[in-house]
Enzyme design. Structure first.
Site, mmCIF file in Angstrom:
data_model
loop_
_atom_site.group_PDB
_atom_site.id
_atom_site.type_symbol
_atom_site.label_atom_id
_atom_site.label_comp_id
_atom_site.label_asym_id
_atom_site.label_seq_id
_atom_site.Cartn_x
_atom_site.Cartn_y
_atom_site.Cartn_z
ATOM 1 N N TYR A 255 0.201 10.451 3.963
ATOM 2 C CA TYR A 255 -0.235 10.774 5.322
ATOM 3 C C TYR A 255 0.816 11.678 5.941
ATOM 4 O O TYR A 255 2.002 11.342 5.946
ATOM 5 C CB TYR A 255 -0.366 9.502 6.179
ATOM 6 C CG TYR A 255 -0.891 8.283 5.452
ATOM 7 C CD1 TYR A 255 -2.261 8.095 5.261
ATOM 8 C CD2 TYR A 255 -0.023 7.312 4.956
ATOM 9 C CE1 TYR A 255 -2.747 6.969 4.588
ATOM 10 C CE2 TYR A 255 -0.492 6.184 4.295
ATOM 11 C CZ TYR A 255 -1.846 6.020 4.113
ATOM 12 O OH TYR A 255 -2.320 4.913 3.449
ATOM 13 N N ARG A 256 0.373 12.806 6.489
ATOM 14 C CA ARG A 256 1.326 13.763 7.047
ATOM 15 C C ARG A 256 2.070 13.151 8.229
ATOM 16 O O ARG A 256 1.566 12.250 8.913
ATOM 17 C CB ARG A 256 0.585 15.018 7.505
ATOM 18 C CG ARG A 256 -0.283 14.738 8.736
ATOM 19 C CD ARG A 256 -0.829 16.024 9.303
ATOM 20 N NE ARG A 256 -1.509 15.788 10.539
ATOM 21 C CZ ARG A 256 -2.812 16.018 10.734
ATOM 22 N NH1 ARG A 256 -3.572 16.460 9.759
ATOM 23 N NH2 ARG A 256 -3.352 15.785 11.913
ATOM 24 N N ASP B 140 -5.343 22.076 8.929
ATOM 25 C CA ASP B 140 -5.633 21.020 7.961
ATOM 26 C C ASP B 140 -6.344 21.515 6.714
ATOM 27 O O ASP B 140 -6.734 22.687 6.622
ATOM 28 C CB ASP B 140 -6.460 19.928 8.658
ATOM 29 C CG ASP B 140 -5.974 18.546 8.301
ATOM 30 O OD1 ASP B 140 -5.688 18.319 7.110
ATOM 31 O OD2 ASP B 140 -5.871 17.690 9.201
ATOM 32 N N GLU C 11 -0.857 1.094 -5.202
ATOM 33 C CA GLU C 11 -0.885 2.418 -5.837
ATOM 34 C C GLU C 11 0.262 2.596 -6.832
ATOM 35 O O GLU C 11 0.153 3.385 -7.772
ATOM 36 C CB GLU C 11 -0.844 3.534 -4.787
ATOM 37 C CG GLU C 11 -2.176 3.811 -4.085
ATOM 38 C CD GLU C 11 -2.520 2.859 -2.935
ATOM 39 O OE1 GLU C 11 -1.700 1.936 -2.656
ATOM 40 O OE2 GLU C 11 -3.584 3.013 -2.330
ATOM 41 N N ASN D 177 0.853 -1.198 0.000
ATOM 42 C CA ASN D 177 0.000 0.000 0.000
ATOM 43 C C ASN D 177 0.880 1.235 0.000
ATOM 44 O O ASN D 177 1.908 1.277 0.675
ATOM 45 C CB ASN D 177 -0.919 0.030 1.222
ATOM 46 C CG ASN D 177 -1.948 1.139 1.097
ATOM 47 O OD1 ASN D 177 -2.862 1.041 0.270
ATOM 48 N ND2 ASN D 177 -1.782 2.200 1.849
ATOM 49 N N TRP E 83 -2.160 8.102 10.224
ATOM 50 C CA TRP E 83 -3.019 7.164 9.496
ATOM 51 C C TRP E 83 -4.432 7.314 10.015
ATOM 52 O O TRP E 83 -4.755 6.801 11.094
ATOM 53 C CB TRP E 83 -2.548 5.726 9.759
ATOM 54 C CG TRP E 83 -1.406 5.269 8.929
ATOM 55 C CD1 TRP E 83 -1.199 5.484 7.607
ATOM 56 C CD2 TRP E 83 -0.307 4.438 9.377
ATOM 57 N NE1 TRP E 83 -0.053 4.856 7.193
ATOM 58 C CE2 TRP E 83 0.509 4.203 8.249
ATOM 59 C CE3 TRP E 83 0.046 3.865 10.592
ATOM 60 C CZ2 TRP E 83 1.663 3.430 8.314
ATOM 61 C CZ3 TRP E 83 1.188 3.094 10.661
ATOM 62 C CH2 TRP E 83 1.993 2.882 9.532
HETATM 63 C C1 LIG Z 1 -1.614 16.615 0.787
HETATM 64 C C2 LIG Z 1 -2.391 15.470 1.339
HETATM 65 C C3 LIG Z 1 -2.256 15.152 2.679
HETATM 66 C C4 LIG Z 1 -2.957 14.088 3.218
HETATM 67 N N1 LIG Z 1 -2.801 13.786 4.537
HETATM 68 C C5 LIG Z 1 -3.433 12.721 5.049
HETATM 69 C C6 LIG Z 1 -3.203 12.350 6.395
HETATM 70 O O1 LIG Z 1 -2.460 12.993 7.128
HETATM 71 N N2 LIG Z 1 -3.828 11.238 6.871
HETATM 72 C C7 LIG Z 1 -4.655 10.480 6.086
HETATM 73 O O2 LIG Z 1 -5.171 9.471 6.549
HETATM 74 N N3 LIG Z 1 -4.914 10.831 4.800
HETATM 75 C C8 LIG Z 1 -4.305 11.923 4.276
HETATM 76 N N4 LIG Z 1 -4.527 12.270 2.969
HETATM 77 C C9 LIG Z 1 -5.478 11.501 2.166
HETATM 78 C C10 LIG Z 1 -4.897 10.164 1.739
HETATM 79 O O3 LIG Z 1 -3.663 10.327 1.103
HETATM 80 C C11 LIG Z 1 -5.839 9.430 0.799
HETATM 81 O O4 LIG Z 1 -7.051 9.199 1.484
HETATM 82 C C12 LIG Z 1 -5.293 8.117 0.274
HETATM 83 O O5 LIG Z 1 -6.316 7.451 -0.444
HETATM 84 C C13 LIG Z 1 -4.826 7.235 1.395
HETATM 85 O O6 LIG Z 1 -4.282 6.064 0.877
HETATM 86 P P1 LIG Z 1 -4.899 4.659 1.284
HETATM 87 O O7 LIG Z 1 -6.315 4.682 0.748
HETATM 88 O O8 LIG Z 1 -4.031 3.679 0.604
HETATM 89 O O9 LIG Z 1 -4.846 4.583 2.770
HETATM 90 C C14 LIG Z 1 -3.825 13.336 2.409
HETATM 91 C C15 LIG Z 1 -3.960 13.664 1.064
HETATM 92 C C16 LIG Z 1 -3.254 14.721 0.524
HETATM 93 C C17 LIG Z 1 -3.419 15.046 -0.926
HETATM 94 MN MN LIG Z 2 -4.450 2.050 -0.660
#
Ligand SMILES: Cc1cc2nc3c(=O)[nH]c(=O)nc-3n(C[C@H](O)[C@H](O)[C@H](O)COP(=O)(O)O)c2cc1C
Ligand SMILES: [Mn+2]
Length: 498
Positions: free
Chosen positions: A173-174, A279, A230, A169, A187
């Site tokens: 995530y910040r 945020d 991804e 995966n 997460w």
């Molecule tokens: C700039 C940016 C920052 C993000 N920060 C977070 C974060 O801190 N935590 C989080 O869970 N998702 C965050 N997201 C959203 C996730 O990247 C997005 O939901 C992604 O689908 C997560 O991957 P996953 O579905 O494989 O878990 C962020 C997206 C962007 C564009």
């Molecule tokens: Mn995913």
């Protein structure tokens, strides 16, 4: 044009296209950069490469801040072109005849070529700092907003493997910097990365890639189903596989062309208070416990460029990452909900607060069916409000949507209140994660739905429209023929504001 293959190529492309400004003045990653970037983004300005951010390493920001740059990043003329590429594969039918077979094979090959490829080495290993040598202070990590407690890494691709199935995966995530060797890992509740963490028996290896080609960076933010890697989407969109190299201290492969990779682990029960953080909702998200990421190695190019993004009150740079997802995922959404014609996630709605969707309606209750479908579909299930309009309504024209919502809705009949899971960052519901949902059916209704006869819309005849088009110059207005039937809204708007 093929998308850029690494961050360096991307920066050169931006520079050639007049889309990049190098800032040689010394700037402070503590708040100052945010203010500069925020002003630049809101003015539709260029990507910025800060060459002196009080660090040896440059700071690259606002790479995705306009529609044009998002298209350049994906190597397409419009975001719909990226969607069309995916659609042509999703809608593959058994081929008829030789020409179609050849075309079909080409499409299948494009899928096969999407698989990430392992290579022996890459520039990301130019410098390898392990254990005691790890030093996050080397990087110009931005402290974004005054209420943030620390600097945050904001544009990472976080790589984990499902401990049970081994599936990779990649998510964005910040990461709040805790000290020179550790960060928090944000997460959120509904995310795949968190699932991998929760499924781990003790430690989970994690690698974080920073400074990738723009397609791979985008792909980390894409809401794919958990079992889909991804990096495969990145390979498909790039037309060439993501190249990976073995991790130095972890059992995770990392992009060979990255500027920087952080390797390390999280451990069950090892959590810290993360946040608050200014945020993308426009508010500070509250401090909550999140896992601690211990960095065991930092590998990088010797002159690595550190990438960042500033989120805050919308619109901000992440708007175009979200819009790319909106477009690219439309064909996949249509596979499950075929009556959907188009949809729009307003940037002001922070992506989880509102979806406007147009449908081809053929039976009573279909708008409500579509609302429930959206509330059951991947991360779209977290959507708080859904507005449904007819197929001919332009979902991207908010004035038209407003017109339909106010004109076509009987609030007692057409508003559906429901409840369900809400986004981790939604601060409005009384309880976190769960609360109310609203669906607004702004479609035309008819006798079959028990309403009075619906009035006809006002439309000028084609014949007269053509006639006026033809004679426009003759009337002496000078300009090119205007569209009729209210379609020239912009000039009308200008008239009304005068
Ligand atoms: C700039 C940016 C920052 C993000 N920060 C977070 C974060 O801190 N935590 C989080 O869970 N998702 C965050 N997201 C959203 C996730 O990247 C997005 O939901 C992604 O689908 C997560 O991957 P996953 O579905 O494989 O878990 C962020 C997206 C962007 C564009
Ligand atoms: Mn995913």
């Amino acid at each position: 044009m093929a998308p850029p293959s690494d961050l360096r190529e991307w920066i050169s492309l931006l520079e050639r296209e007049g889309e990049l400004v190098r800032v040689s003045a010394e700037v402070d990653p503590y708040l100052e950069v945010t203010e500069i970037v925020d002003r630049t983004v809101k003015a539709g300005g260029p990507a910025l490469l800060f060459e002196n951010p009080k660090s040896k390493h440059s700071l690259f920001v606002n790479q995705f801040g306009t529609e044009r740059r998002m298209c350049l990043a994906l190597g397409v003329d419009s975001l719909d072109d990226a969607a069309a590429k995916l659609e042509s594969v999703l809608e593959m039918q058994p081929p008829q005849g030789l020409a179609e077979k050849v075309k079909g094979l080409k499409k299948l090959k494009s899928i096969a070529d999407s698989m990430p490829k392992t290579v022996r080495g890459g520039p990301v290993k130019e410098l390898v700092l392990q254990h005691d040598e790890v030093d996050l202070d080397l990087l110009p990590i931005q402290h974004c907003w005054p209420g943030d407690p620390a600097p945050f890494i904001t544009l990472p691709a976080v790589i984990t493997h499902d401990p049970k199935t081994g599936t990779r995966n990649v998510g964005m995530y910040r990461m709040q910097k805790l000290d020179s060797k550790s960060t928090a890992m944000h997460w959120q509740l509904h995310k795949d990365g968190r699932m991998d963490y929760l499924a781990a028996d003790g430690r989970l290896d994690v690698a974080v890639a920073l400074g990738l080609d723009p397609v791979t960076t985008y792909s980390a933010s894409a809401p794919l189903p958990k079992h889909i890697d991804e990096f495969m989407l990145a390979g498909f969109l790039k037309g060439e596989p993501v190249e990976l190299v073995k991790g130095t201290t972890v059992d995770v492969e990392v992009p060979a062309n990255a500027e920087i990779v952080l390797e390390g682990y999280v451990e069950q029960g090892d959590e810290t208070l993360e946040g608050p953080f200014g945020d993308h909702t426009g508010y500070y998200s509250a401090a909550e416990p999140f896992p601690v990421f211990h960095v065991t190695a930092m590998t990088m190019r010797s002159d690595a460029i550190y990438p960042s993004i500033v989120v805050g009150r919308p619109p901000a740079e992440d708007a175009w990452l979200g819009k790319a997802t909106e477009r690219i995922f439309l064909p996949a959404i249509r596979m499950s909900v075929p009556e959907i014609v188009d949809y729009d996630l307003p940037v002001a709605g922070a992506f989880h607060n509102c979806v406007i969707v147009s449908i081809r309606k053929s039976f009573p209750g279909q708008p409500q069916k579509v609302m429930h479908a959206i509330w059951g579909l991947g991360l779209l299930s977290l959507t708080k409000s859904v507005v449904v309009v007819d197929e001919h309504v332009n979902v991207h024209d908010y004035e038209e949507v407003f017109f339909r919502v106010t004109a076509n809705v009987d609030p007692k009949r057409d508003v559906l209140l429901s409840e369900g899971p809400l986004d981790h960052l939604d601060h409005a519901p009384t309880r976190q994660f769960y609360g109310g949902k609203i669906g607004i059916d702004a479609t035309h209704k008819g006798l079959v739905e028990g309403t009075r006869e619906w009035p006809a819309e006002i439309v000028m005849s084609d014949e007269i429209q053509t006639l006026v088009d033809r004679r426009w110059a003759e009337y002496g207005f000078g300009a090119e023929a205007q569209d009729g039937n209210g379609a020239s809204k912009r000039s009308l708007r200008q008239l009304l504001r005068r």
